[in-house]
Write a protein that holds these residues in place. Structure first.
Motif, PDB file in Angstrom:
ATOM      1  N   VAL A 111      14.480  51.762  -4.860  1.00 18.64           N
ATOM      2  CA  VAL A 111      15.546  52.310  -4.021  1.00 18.64           C
ATOM      3  C   VAL A 111      15.610  51.544  -2.713  1.00 18.64           C
ATOM      4  O   VAL A 111      14.674  50.826  -2.346  1.00 18.64           O
ATOM      5  CB  VAL A 111      15.320  53.813  -3.727  1.00 18.64           C
ATOM      6  N   SER A 112      16.710  51.703  -2.018  1.00 23.23           N
ATOM      7  CA  SER A 112      16.867  51.099  -0.701  1.00 23.23           C
ATOM      8  C   SER A 112      16.248  51.992   0.370  1.00 23.23           C
ATOM      9  O   SER A 112      16.465  53.203   0.382  1.00 23.23           O
ATOM     10  CB  SER A 112      18.343  50.889  -0.384  1.00 23.23           C
ATOM     11  N   ALA A 113      15.504  51.361   1.265  1.00 24.87           N
ATOM     12  CA  ALA A 113      14.957  52.081   2.417  1.00 24.87           C
ATOM     13  C   ALA A 113      15.806  51.845   3.664  1.00 24.87           C
ATOM     14  O   ALA A 113      15.600  52.487   4.687  1.00 24.87           O
ATOM     15  CB  ALA A 113      13.515  51.639   2.680  1.00 24.87           C
ATOM     16  N   GLY A 114      16.773  50.921   3.557  1.00 23.86           N
ATOM     17  CA  GLY A 114      17.645  50.648   4.698  1.00 23.86           C
ATOM     18  C   GLY A 114      18.303  49.287   4.596  1.00 23.86           C
ATOM     19  O   GLY A 114      17.725  48.340   4.071  1.00 23.86           O
ATOM     20  N   GLY A 115      19.555  49.198   5.084  1.00 24.20           N
ATOM     21  CA  GLY A 115      20.282  47.938   5.101  1.00 24.20           C
ATOM     22  C   GLY A 115      20.003  47.171   6.380  1.00 24.20           C
ATOM     23  O   GLY A 115      20.032  47.747   7.468  1.00 24.20           O
ATOM     24  N   ILE A 116      19.759  45.858   6.256  1.00 20.81           N
ATOM     25  CA  ILE A 116      19.342  45.054   7.409  1.00 20.81           C
ATOM     26  C   ILE A 116      20.384  44.035   7.840  1.00 20.81           C
ATOM     27  O   ILE A 116      20.744  43.952   9.010  1.00 20.81           O
ATOM     28  CB  ILE A 116      18.012  44.326   7.109  1.00 20.81           C
ATOM     29  N   HIS A 117      20.857  43.219   6.901  1.00 21.87           N
ATOM     30  CA  HIS A 117      21.814  42.189   7.284  1.00 21.87           C
ATOM     31  C   HIS A 117      22.721  41.824   6.119  1.00 21.87           C
ATOM     32  O   HIS A 117      22.503  42.232   4.992  1.00 21.87           O
ATOM     33  CB  HIS A 117      21.103  40.927   7.806  1.00 21.87           C
ATOM     34  N   TYR A 118      23.709  41.019   6.421  1.00 22.79           N
ATOM     35  CA  TYR A 118      24.677  40.570   5.431  1.00 22.79           C
ATOM     36  C   TYR A 118      24.764  39.050   5.493  1.00 22.79           C
ATOM     37  O   TYR A 118      24.747  38.459   6.570  1.00 22.79           O
ATOM     38  CB  TYR A 118      26.032  41.195   5.743  1.00 22.79           C
ATOM     39  N   GLU A 119      24.830  38.406   4.320  1.00 23.39           N
ATOM     40  CA  GLU A 119      24.940  36.946   4.244  1.00 23.39           C
ATOM     41  C   GLU A 119      26.251  36.586   3.556  1.00 23.39           C
ATOM     42  O   GLU A 119      26.392  36.790   2.356  1.00 23.39           O
ATOM     43  CB  GLU A 119      23.769  36.358   3.453  1.00 23.39           C
ATOM     44  N   PRO A 120      27.212  36.051   4.283  1.00 32.91           N
ATOM     45  CA  PRO A 120      28.498  35.718   3.667  1.00 32.91           C
ATOM     46  C   PRO A 120      28.343  34.700   2.531  1.00 32.91           C
ATOM     47  O   PRO A 120      27.675  33.682   2.685  1.00 32.91           O
ATOM     48  CB  PRO A 120      29.301  35.116   4.829  1.00 32.91           C
ATOM     49  N   LEU A 121      28.957  34.978   1.405  1.00 34.66           N
ATOM     50  CA  LEU A 121      29.031  34.037   0.290  1.00 34.66           C
ATOM     51  C   LEU A 121      30.146  33.047   0.598  1.00 34.66           C
ATOM     52  O   LEU A 121      31.211  33.451   1.069  1.00 34.66           O
ATOM     53  CB  LEU A 121      29.351  34.805  -0.990  1.00 34.66           C
ATOM     54  N   GLY A 122      29.903  31.767   0.354  1.00 37.36           N
ATOM     55  CA  GLY A 122      30.909  30.771   0.695  1.00 37.36           C
ATOM     56  C   GLY A 122      31.214  29.792  -0.414  1.00 37.36           C
ATOM     57  O   GLY A 122      30.405  29.592  -1.322  1.00 37.36           O
ATOM     58  N   ILE A 123      32.408  29.203  -0.350  1.00 35.77           N
ATOM     59  CA  ILE A 123      32.781  28.110  -1.247  1.00 35.77           C
ATOM     60  C   ILE A 123      32.540  26.801  -0.507  1.00 35.77           C
ATOM     61  O   ILE A 123      33.102  26.573   0.569  1.00 35.77           O
ATOM     62  CB  ILE A 123      34.258  28.202  -1.668  1.00 35.77           C
ATOM     63  N   TYR A 124      31.692  25.949  -1.084  1.00 35.10           N
ATOM     64  CA  TYR A 124      31.300  24.700  -0.437  1.00 35.10           C
ATOM     65  C   TYR A 124      31.900  23.497  -1.167  1.00 35.10           C
ATOM     66  O   TYR A 124      31.997  23.479  -2.398  1.00 35.10           O
ATOM     67  CB  TYR A 124      29.777  24.576  -0.404  1.00 35.10           C
ATOM     68  N   PRO A 125      32.311  22.465  -0.413  1.00 31.05           N
ATOM     69  CA  PRO A 125      32.889  21.275  -1.039  1.00 31.05           C
ATOM     70  C   PRO A 125      31.837  20.426  -1.734  1.00 31.05           C
ATOM     71  O   PRO A 125      30.664  20.434  -1.356  1.00 31.05           O
ATOM     72  CB  PRO A 125      33.493  20.523   0.148  1.00 31.05           C
ATOM     73  N   GLY A 126      32.270  19.728  -2.776  1.00 31.25           N
ATOM     74  CA  GLY A 126      31.411  18.788  -3.480  1.00 31.25           C
ATOM     75  C   GLY A 126      32.154  17.485  -3.632  1.00 31.25           C
ATOM     76  O   GLY A 126      32.329  16.733  -2.675  1.00 31.25           O
TER      77      GLY A 126
END
Length: 281
Positions: A111-126
């Motif tokens: 279970v979750s004990a608490g939310g800490i941070h968020y990491e944005p998902l990104g589209i990266y060039p190749g």
């Protein structure tokens, strides 16, 4: 784009894989067994940013009389296995949809004990440097674990590359692509592998922690990314996970309190420049 790809990007085994290929590297010396008292916390974590944030929190927890022992894992499976098996007190690497899916597939009781941070998902060039250049046959690499693949597909939909079936939401898979508007090829790979092959595809979608480990900046390198005030930020907040029943323990509550403190919030904002965003309820 600058890349720093080293030992931390050992291929990890994700939720759809087997357990035999997982990697583990000690961050702290000491026991890897769940602590039986309130004076120590053993925690499994991804290298960046999770272990880095935990390292910053160590001194603050020490002031509270708690020793934090951190072990870094390079995959998305073992950190949950060792917590469910009472080998560690907690882990810090995942968001709630991933945890819920893991519990369903593996029969774990986390279970979750608490939310800490968020990491944005990104589209990266190749091979291509702008989404304006997308054309039929272009390959786009996405994470292949259940929740992060859906997240990647939703990001592609938001940017007019595909259209998903109505209601697919956070359970979307490639089978839910109703209209491949640009005619792209979706390449499903383990999340840890994608940074290693960014230059081989037209575009790649990277998880925040693996992007950081590979030396990418979401603000500088990503072509587009999930906004911090988006619904995705609330849905995919990274959590402290524990075995069910342990979320109310004094030391776990103190861990969450410290990680949500002003000092840690300031550290996150200064160090990660938007690649990691503190979560507020």
């Amino acid at each position: 784009m600058k890349k720093r790809i080293g030992a931390l990007l050992l291929v990890g085994v994700l939720a759809v894989g087997t357990l035999s290929g997982c990697g583990l590297a000690k961050k702290d010396e000491g026991s890897k067994e769940s602590s039986g008292d309130d004076k120590a916390i053993t925690i499994a974590a991804s290298a960046a940013p999770h272990a880095e944030i935990l390292e910053e929190a160590k001194a603050l927890l020490k002031e509270e009389g708690i020793d934090l022992e951190i072990t870094v894992f390079s995959d998305y499976v073992q950190p949950n296995v060792v917590v469910d098996g009472d080998e560690f007190d907690a882990n810090f690497f995942q968001h709630l949809p991933y945890l819920e899916n893991f519990n369903e597939e593996r029969g774990t009781k986390l279970v979750s004990a608490g939310g800490i941070h968020y990491e944005p998902l990104g589209i990266y060039p190749g091979k291509k440097k702008s989404l304006d250049e997308v054309e039929k046959g272009d390959v786009i690499a996405v994470p292949n674990d259940t929740t992060n693949e859906a997240r990647a597909l939703l990001l592609l939909e938001d940017n007019g590359i595909i259209k998903l079936k109505e209601g697919a939401g956070i359970n979307a898979t490639v089978n839910d692509i109703e209209d491949n508007i640009k005619g792209v090829e979706i390449l499903e790979l383990e999340a840890a592998q994608i940074p290693r092959v960014v230059d081989e595809q037209a575009f790649s979608i990277l998880n925040g922690n693996y992007a950081l480990e590979a030396g990418f900046s979401v603000k500088k390198d990503a072509l587009v990314y999930e906004e911090a005030d988006s619904e995705a930020a609330k849905t995919y907040v990274n959590i402290i996970a524990v075995k069910a029943g342990n979320e109310e323990s004094a030391k776990i509550k103190k861990l969450v309190e410290v990680l949500k403190s002003d000092k840690i919030t300031e550290f996150i904002n200064e160090k990660y420049d938007g690649a990691v965003v503190p979560f507020t309820e």
